[in-house]
Design an enzyme around this catalytic site. Structure first.
Site, PDB file in Angstrom:
ATOM      1  N   ASP A 156       0.873  -1.175   0.000  1.00  0.00           N
ATOM      2  CA  ASP A 156       0.000   0.000   0.000  1.00  0.00           C
ATOM      3  C   ASP A 156       0.905   1.218   0.000  1.00  0.00           C
ATOM      4  O   ASP A 156       1.849   1.314   0.788  1.00  0.00           O
ATOM      5  CB  ASP A 156      -0.964   0.026   1.183  1.00  0.00           C
ATOM      6  CG  ASP A 156      -2.125   0.969   0.887  1.00  0.00           C
ATOM      7  OD1 ASP A 156      -2.853   0.721  -0.102  1.00  0.00           O
ATOM      8  OD2 ASP A 156      -2.312   1.968   1.609  1.00  0.00           O
ATOM      9  N   HIS A 178      10.852   4.691  -2.366  1.00  0.00           N
ATOM     10  CA  HIS A 178      10.091   4.230  -1.203  1.00  0.00           C
ATOM     11  C   HIS A 178       9.883   2.709  -1.266  1.00  0.00           C
ATOM     12  O   HIS A 178      10.052   2.006  -0.284  1.00  0.00           O
ATOM     13  CB  HIS A 178       8.746   4.970  -1.162  1.00  0.00           C
ATOM     14  CG  HIS A 178       7.941   4.925  -2.433  1.00  0.00           C
ATOM     15  ND1 HIS A 178       8.497   5.135  -3.673  1.00  0.00           N
ATOM     16  CD2 HIS A 178       6.626   4.651  -2.672  1.00  0.00           C
ATOM     17  CE1 HIS A 178       7.565   5.012  -4.604  1.00  0.00           C
ATOM     18  NE2 HIS A 178       6.418   4.714  -4.016  1.00  0.00           N
TER      19      HIS A 178
END
Ligand code: ITT
Length: 196
Positions: free
Chosen positions: A68, A181
């Site tokens: 996510d 990320h």
């Protein structure tokens, strides 16, 4: 070890699948197993990642990995955040989301356009795993005034990486995962799986 990659996002599959395979996992994308998208009712990246992995594990009976992720823009108080995929509406395309963000920031000058990508990766051994592995990575950058580059996905064309002097969409898959990320979260997840 067979594992379901619990995402319907082809961009995520492209960045994650081969590295998970290199680690020794027999990765199958959820779409190949007929798994539909889980409802993302959580209020955090962590909750939504767990919901998605649990959903895929429940249906397939396999261990599951879910991602996510999203983009938090400082001057928007962290929006679109967990709503990044649905920023311009429930079925919005990457392009529509990106255009909406450019409009929201049209009067925001250079120097005040800082943003950060976040990615939470989780590994669930089975649907009721009470101790999922949960790893987070983030990536700081600035939102540009116009898109550039055609690699990557999502907000990559408007995410400028100051150290590299280009947009995330101008990086190769390998260059992006080395600093992103998702790359940071993946490194931590593989370490945790190795030690588990
Ligand atoms: P799944 O839930 O099926 O994995 P999704 O696209 O709905 O797919 P998210 O709910 O995690 O996934 O939303 C993430 C959104 O954040 C994604 O649609 C992109 O718009 C953005 N995003 C995440 N990582 C990104 C990246 O590396 N580059 C550009 N945009 C990214």
């Amino acid at each position: 070890q067979k594992v379901v990659l619990a995402t319907g996002n082809a961009g995520k599959v492209r960045e994650l699948a081969s590295l998970l395979a290199d680690f020794g996992l027999d990765v199958v994308a959820q779409t190949e197993l007929g798994v539909d998208s889980a409802e993302e009712t959580g209020l955090t990246f962590i909750e939504n990642a767990i919901l998605k992995a649990r959903h895929a594990a429940q249906i397939t009976g396999l261990p599951a990995i879910a991602d996510d992720s999203g983009l938090a823009v400082d001057i928007l108080g962290g929006a679109p955040g967990i709503y990044s995929a649905r920023y311009a509406g429930e079925d919005a395309s990457d392009r529509q989301n990106l255009e909406k963000l450019l409009v929201a920031l049209k009067d925001v000058p250079e120097g005040q356009r800082q943003a950060r990508f976040h990615c939470v990766l989780v590994y669930l051994r089975h649907a009721e795993d009470p101790t999922p592995l949960v790893c987070h990575g983030s990536w700081a950058g600035e939102i540009s005034f116009a898109p550039s580059g055609d690699g990557g996905f999502g907000y990559d064309p408007i995410f400028n990486v100051p150290e590299l002097g280009c947009s995330a969409a101008q990086l190769s898959k390998e260059q992006k995962i080395a600093v992103s990320h998702r790359g940071k979260a993946l490194k931590l997840l593989l370490e945790a799986m190795r030690n588990a």
